[in-house]
Design a protein around this motif. Structure first.
Motif, PDB file in Angstrom:
ATOM      1  N   ILE A   4       0.851  -1.197   0.000  1.00 52.58           N
ATOM      2  CA  ILE A   4       0.000   0.000   0.000  1.00 52.58           C
ATOM      3  C   ILE A   4       0.882   1.240   0.000  1.00 52.58           C
ATOM      4  N   VAL A   5       0.818   2.001  -1.083  1.00 51.02           N
ATOM      5  CA  VAL A   5       1.693   3.167  -1.236  1.00 51.02           C
ATOM      6  C   VAL A   5       0.958   4.285  -1.986  1.00 51.02           C
ATOM      7  N   HIS A   6      -0.363   4.372  -1.758  1.00 50.01           N
ATOM      8  CA  HIS A   6      -1.152   5.366  -2.494  1.00 50.01           C
ATOM      9  C   HIS A   6      -1.084   6.730  -1.815  1.00 50.01           C
ATOM     10  N   GLY A   7      -1.525   7.747  -2.522  1.00 47.73           N
ATOM     11  CA  GLY A   7      -1.551   9.112  -2.011  1.00 47.73           C
ATOM     12  C   GLY A   7      -2.893   9.433  -1.373  1.00 47.73           C
ATOM     13  N   PRO A   8      -3.085  10.727  -1.070  1.00 50.20           N
ATOM     14  CA  PRO A   8      -2.199  11.857  -1.361  1.00 50.20           C
ATOM     15  C   PRO A   8      -0.999  11.907  -0.408  1.00 50.20           C
ATOM     16  N   SER A   9       0.154  12.300  -0.984  1.00 46.73           N
ATOM     17  CA  SER A   9       1.365  12.430  -0.170  1.00 46.73           C
ATOM     18  C   SER A   9       1.897  13.860  -0.144  1.00 46.73           C
ATOM     19  N   ASP A  10       1.157  14.783  -0.749  1.00 45.21           N
ATOM     20  CA  ASP A  10       1.531  16.201  -0.695  1.00 45.21           C
ATOM     21  C   ASP A  10       1.178  16.706   0.703  1.00 45.21           C
ATOM     22  N   ILE A  11       2.191  16.891   1.523  1.00 46.04           N
ATOM     23  CA  ILE A  11       1.964  17.189   2.940  1.00 46.04           C
ATOM     24  C   ILE A  11       1.263  18.532   3.120  1.00 46.04           C
ATOM     25  N   THR A  12       1.614  19.506   2.308  1.00 46.58           N
ATOM     26  CA  THR A  12       0.952  20.808   2.395  1.00 46.58           C
ATOM     27  C   THR A  12      -0.516  20.691   2.029  1.00 46.58           C
ATOM     28  N   TRP A  13      -0.813  19.942   0.964  1.00 40.08           N
ATOM     29  CA  TRP A  13      -2.207  19.743   0.566  1.00 40.08           C
ATOM     30  C   TRP A  13      -2.979  19.039   1.674  1.00 40.08           C
ATOM     31  N   CYS A  14      -2.393  18.031   2.265  1.00 37.57           N
ATOM     32  CA  CYS A  14      -3.063  17.305   3.341  1.00 37.57           C
ATOM     33  C   CYS A  14      -3.362  18.208   4.532  1.00 37.57           C
ATOM     34  N   GLU A  15      -2.454  19.122   4.827  1.00 39.40           N
ATOM     35  CA  GLU A  15      -2.672  20.045   5.941  1.00 39.40           C
ATOM     36  C   GLU A  15      -3.866  20.948   5.668  1.00 39.40           C
ATOM     37  N   GLU A  16      -4.069  21.272   4.405  1.00 34.20           N
ATOM     38  CA  GLU A  16      -5.194  22.127   4.012  1.00 34.20           C
ATOM     39  C   GLU A  16      -6.484  21.336   3.822  1.00 34.20           C
ATOM     40  N   HIS A  17      -6.382  20.020   3.673  1.00 31.12           N
ATOM     41  CA  HIS A  17      -7.539  19.155   3.427  1.00 31.12           C
ATOM     42  C   HIS A  17      -7.466  17.920   4.344  1.00 31.12           C
ATOM     43  N   PRO A  18      -7.530  18.111   5.661  1.00 28.46           N
ATOM     44  CA  PRO A  18      -7.314  16.991   6.585  1.00 28.46           C
ATOM     45  C   PRO A  18      -8.366  15.895   6.468  1.00 28.46           C
TER      46      PRO A  18
END
Length: 308
Positions: free
Chosen positions: A66-80
């Motif tokens: 299992i290695v799926h995204g999202p992995s954009d940490i900034t995006w994740c912070e904005e879309h928890p």
């Protein structure tokens, strides 16, 4: 069955195939990474429990990575919420679909607070951001099955010209080749690990059906600034273009100051003998030919559906 068809997922699938195995990539969209060219692919949204069951039944794998995204940490912070749905809820659905199949989850150093220089497997988790919280939820769900290995990796790098969000090495090289300045934080530390080393460890560990938690990182702790200068020096691209900045106010602001790992157990695992991660100078040397070659149009590999 490799859940995720980005740069790392493609490299893991390609290594499995090179070793004589069969790898089926599963993701919401067809793979765009060159590393995934020619691999079998199935559409899968891990947020859909029924789809997870159907795809696992159809592929009939002997193990899952299992290695799926999202992995954009900034995006994740904005879309928890979206990050938790993909990683946390996705892990619940995949665990239910997999049953007792061996599972390897590629996780992150962001499950730690980043207040210490480096973290081992026995250190207490305290996620630094929304991405870390989502990945930790996935870790706990899968570890509760008793059939999973969580492989926490440090910052993965390689030559990734087709990714929608190319990794740090790729973005640095592109800027340096174009004569553009690279503004790199000198207060954000990583233990960078070459993508080929992550693919090699993942393949061996899922084959031997290890369970528990294991850390994988490169052998050096470097600031982004120091690393960018090493990339520039290794490729002869002008270290003077690399400029030190603070991470506050940049895309790295929500990252832990020390996104660094080490392993307390890896040296005792016989399947990892001869697979020790290389340092960033050796990694740059291995990537030099592709990183310095003229870039053509983006590659659009033709994934093969498993029905073909």
């Amino acid at each position: 069955m490799v859940v995720g068809s980005g740069y790392l997922g493609g490299r893991i699938g390609a290594r499995i195939r090179a070793l004589g195995g069969r790898a089926v990539l599963c993701s919401r969209r067809p793979p765009a990474a060159r590393s995934a060219a020619g691999l079998e692919w199935r559409e899968l949204d891990v947020r859909d429990a029924r789809a997870c069951r159907d795809v696992v039944r159809g592929v009939a794998p002997d193990s899952l990575v299992i290695v799926h995204g999202p992995s954009d940490i900034t995006w994740c912070e904005e879309h928890p919420r979206e990050a938790m749905a993909a990683h946390g809820t996705g892990a619940v659905n995949l665990a239910a679909a997999a049953g007792r199949l061996p599972v390897l989850l590629v996780s992150t150093d962001n499950v730690f607070a980043g207040t210490r220089d480096s973290y081992g497997e026995s250190d207490e988790v305290s996620p630094a951001n929304a991405y870390g919280r989502a990945k930790l939820a996935a870790e706990r769900t899968l570890l509760d099955t008793g059939a999973a290995l969580v492989l926490r990796v440090s910052l993965v790098y390689g030559w990734d010209p087709d990714g929608h969000r190319p990794n740090y090495f790729t973005t640095c090289v592109r800027s340096l080749r174009a004569g553009r300045a690279v503004e790199a934080p000198d207060d954000h530390w990583n233990t960078p690990v070459l993508v080929d080393d992550v693919a090699a460890w993942s393949t061996e560990l899922v084959r031997t059906r290890r369970t528990g938690v294991l850390h994988l990182a490169g052998p050096e702790r470097l600031s982004r600034y120091a690393w960018a200068r090493r990339i520039a020096a290794g490729l002869g691209l002008g270290e003077d273009l690399v400029r030190a900045v603070g991470k506050a106010g940049t895309a790295y602001a929500c990252r832990p100051s020390n996104a660094c790992l080490h392993s307390e157990h890896a040296a005792d695992l016989p399947e990892l003998a001869g697979l020790w991660p290389v340092d960033v100078d050796e990694g740059t040397r291995r990537l030099a030919a592709v990183a310095l070659a003229p870039e053509g149009p983006p590659a659009v590999p033709a994934p093969r559906s498993v029905e073909e």
